[in-house]
Scaffold this motif. Structure first.
Motif, PDB file in Angstrom:
ATOM      1  N   GLY A 249       0.811  -1.213   0.000  1.00 27.02           N
ATOM      2  CA  GLY A 249       0.000   0.000   0.000  1.00 27.02           C
ATOM      3  C   GLY A 249       0.848   1.268   0.000  1.00 27.02           C
ATOM      4  N   LYS A 250       0.195   2.401  -0.191  1.00 28.03           N
ATOM      5  CA  LYS A 250       0.906   3.676  -0.349  1.00 28.03           C
ATOM      6  C   LYS A 250       0.645   4.651   0.799  1.00 28.03           C
ATOM      7  CE  LYS A 250       0.812   3.135  -5.354  1.00 28.03           C
ATOM      8  NZ  LYS A 250       0.406   3.692  -6.662  1.00 28.03           N
ATOM      9  N   ASP A 251       0.112   4.142   1.886  1.00 26.82           N
ATOM     10  CA  ASP A 251      -0.098   4.956   3.079  1.00 26.82           C
ATOM     11  C   ASP A 251       1.247   5.558   3.527  1.00 26.82           C
ATOM     12  OD1 ASP A 251      -2.025   5.324   5.632  1.00 26.82           O
ATOM     13  OD2 ASP A 251       0.015   4.859   6.313  1.00 26.82           O
ATOM     14  N   PRO A 252       1.255   6.808   4.012  1.00 24.87           N
ATOM     15  CA  PRO A 252       2.524   7.440   4.422  1.00 24.87           C
ATOM     16  C   PRO A 252       3.325   6.611   5.434  1.00 24.87           C
ATOM     17  CG  PRO A 252       0.796   9.084   4.314  1.00 24.87           C
ATOM     18  CD  PRO A 252       0.131   7.767   4.081  1.00 24.87           C
ATOM     19  N   ASP A 253       2.641   5.980   6.379  1.00 22.12           N
ATOM     20  CA  ASP A 253       3.353   5.152   7.357  1.00 22.12           C
ATOM     21  C   ASP A 253       4.015   3.953   6.683  1.00 22.12           C
ATOM     22  OD1 ASP A 253       2.787   6.755   9.487  1.00 22.12           O
ATOM     23  OD2 ASP A 253       1.133   5.538  10.254  1.00 22.12           O
ATOM     24  N   ILE A 254       3.309   3.347   5.719  1.00 19.10           N
ATOM     25  CA  ILE A 254       3.858   2.210   4.984  1.00 19.10           C
ATOM     26  C   ILE A 254       5.055   2.664   4.155  1.00 19.10           C
ATOM     27  CG2 ILE A 254       3.418   0.525   3.154  1.00 19.10           C
ATOM     28  CD1 ILE A 254       2.054  -0.204   5.746  1.00 19.10           C
ATOM     29  N   THR A 255       4.894   3.789   3.501  1.00 23.60           N
ATOM     30  CA  THR A 255       5.986   4.335   2.686  1.00 23.60           C
ATOM     31  C   THR A 255       7.241   4.535   3.527  1.00 23.60           C
ATOM     32  OG1 THR A 255       4.462   5.444   1.168  1.00 23.60           O
ATOM     33  CG2 THR A 255       6.710   6.284   1.245  1.00 23.60           C
ATOM     34  N   GLU A 259      10.847   2.595   3.163  1.00 19.73           N
ATOM     35  CA  GLU A 259      12.085   3.374   2.991  1.00 19.73           C
ATOM     36  C   GLU A 259      13.110   3.008   4.061  1.00 19.73           C
ATOM     37  OE1 GLU A 259      10.561   7.332   3.161  1.00 19.73           O
ATOM     38  OE2 GLU A 259      10.364   7.517   0.976  1.00 19.73           O
ATOM     39  N   THR A 260      12.649   2.901   5.307  1.00 16.37           N
ATOM     40  CA  THR A 260      13.541   2.580   6.423  1.00 16.37           C
ATOM     41  C   THR A 260      14.157   1.198   6.261  1.00 16.37           C
ATOM     42  OG1 THR A 260      12.224   3.950   7.926  1.00 16.37           O
ATOM     43  CG2 THR A 260      13.668   2.294   8.933  1.00 16.37           C
ATOM     44  N   ALA A 261      13.326   0.219   5.875  1.00 20.10           N
ATOM     45  CA  ALA A 261      13.813  -1.153   5.732  1.00 20.10           C
ATOM     46  C   ALA A 261      14.826  -1.271   4.601  1.00 20.10           C
ATOM     47  CB  ALA A 261      12.634  -2.096   5.489  1.00 20.10           C
ATOM     48  N   LEU A 262      14.532  -0.663   3.464  1.00 17.05           N
ATOM     49  CA  LEU A 262      15.445  -0.726   2.317  1.00 17.05           C
ATOM     50  C   LEU A 262      16.776  -0.045   2.633  1.00 17.05           C
ATOM     51  CD1 LEU A 262      12.807  -0.025  -0.463  1.00 17.05           C
ATOM     52  CD2 LEU A 262      14.226  -2.081  -0.315  1.00 17.05           C
ATOM     53  N   ALA A 263      16.712   1.088   3.314  1.00 16.22           N
ATOM     54  CA  ALA A 263      17.942   1.797   3.683  1.00 16.22           C
ATOM     55  C   ALA A 263      18.766   0.986   4.672  1.00 16.22           C
ATOM     56  CB  ALA A 263      17.594   3.165   4.269  1.00 16.22           C
TER      57      ALA A 263
END
Length: 299
Positions: A249-255, A259-263
């Motif tokens: 999903g594209k919810d801001p919290d999900i986004t 981002e945090t996990a990939l970084a």
């Protein structure tokens, strides 16, 4: 006079004529007529008198005959009821053979193993899989029992190549990663289309799988791991980032969670899934599984 193997052209044709049989296209049936190919499968899987074997789709018994000759016990699943009397007549002398009239995808393999092979020293699957349903059968077997240590499976060459593909190649996909999770995979031998009746449109290969003592990577949530892997390859031309947002999903919290996990695992979100190793998928999933904002799959 020595009896010819079922897999010879003369005996195959004689059996088909005697029982008025033809190959059922709906079941992906092709009758193999080259004994050496079957002996190669037996050898690839190291079948001997201490090995118990599961076969799927014995057909008129060409491979079954080799397995029953070399293995301790054989359990064969056959869906086509036309072939049951053929197997009973042609292979009835093998006391170590049990033929079960059942769809392998509906079978309780774990229960059948306990019933047929209660004290098995070594258990293998050796089969010529129908092209149209190879992957579902393979994963049904892998998920059913970790008692099965070796798989020698004849399948479409293109499918076998997909299952052993390397990251960064077009053949590499979700199914490749899933196989790597459970097994070491190699192609044991190539099989030309000319040895089958009817002749298929493609060549085949025998894929040899050796099950690992434990999964290749350690993941905190196995169900989430496979969900992420499948979702990441959902649209091959899209970036990993777009596929993950499509999955979660594209919810801001999900986004922010993505981002945090990939970084954290140093994966560029602009990469495509086909470039990720199984180790990178595992690292990413372990980050996602620790984040409460990521909804975990329940089934």
């Amino acid at each position: 006079m020595t009896k010819k193997w079922i897999a010879t052209p003369s005996r195959t044709n004689a059996i088909l004529k005697r029982y008025n049989l033809d190959a059922k296209k709906s079941l992906g049936q092709n009758f193999l007529m080259e004994p050496q190919v079957l002996m190669d499968m037996v050898n690839a899987a190291s079948i001997d008198e201490t090995t118990d074997v599961i076969e799927i789709g014995p057909g008129i018994g060409a491979l079954t005959e080799f397995l029953a000759t070399h293995a301790q016990r054989v359990l064969a699943y056959e869906l086509d009821d036309r072939l049951l009397p053929v197997l009973a007549d042609e292979l009835g002398d093998f006391a170590n053979l049990t033929v079960k009239h059942q769809d392998i995808l509906k079978a309780d393999i774990t229960a059948d193993i306990q019933e047929q092979f209660p004290s098995s020293e070594r258990l293998a699957v050796v089969a010529n899989l129908p092209y149209y349903i190879t992957t579902p059968i393979l994963f049904h077997l892998l998920e059913a029992s970790d008692q099965i240590k070796t798989y020698a499976l004849m399948m479409q060459l293109e499918v076998a190549e997909r299952l052993i593909a390397k990251p960064g190649t077009k053949a590499y996909g979700a199914v490749t990663v899933a196989i790597q999770y459970y097994c070491d995979a190699t192609i044991a031998t190539h099989v030309p289309r000319t040895v089958f009746k009817p002749r298929p449109n493609v060549d085949s290969a025998v894929l040899l799988l050796e099950r690992l003592a434990k999964p290749r990577v350690e993941v905190a949530d196995e169900r989430l791991f496979f969900t992420v892997v499948r979702g990441s390859f959902q649209h091959r031309r899209k970036t990993l980032w777009n596929n993950l947002r499509g999955l979660f999903g594209k919810d801001p919290d999900i986004t922010e969670a993505l981002e945090t996990a990939l970084a954290a695992v140093n994966i560029d979100p602009k990469r495509r899934a086909e470039t990720l190793t199984i180790e990178e998928f595992a690292a990413l999933v372990n980050q996602l599984s620790a984040d409460a904002r990521i909804v975990k799959p329940t089934a």
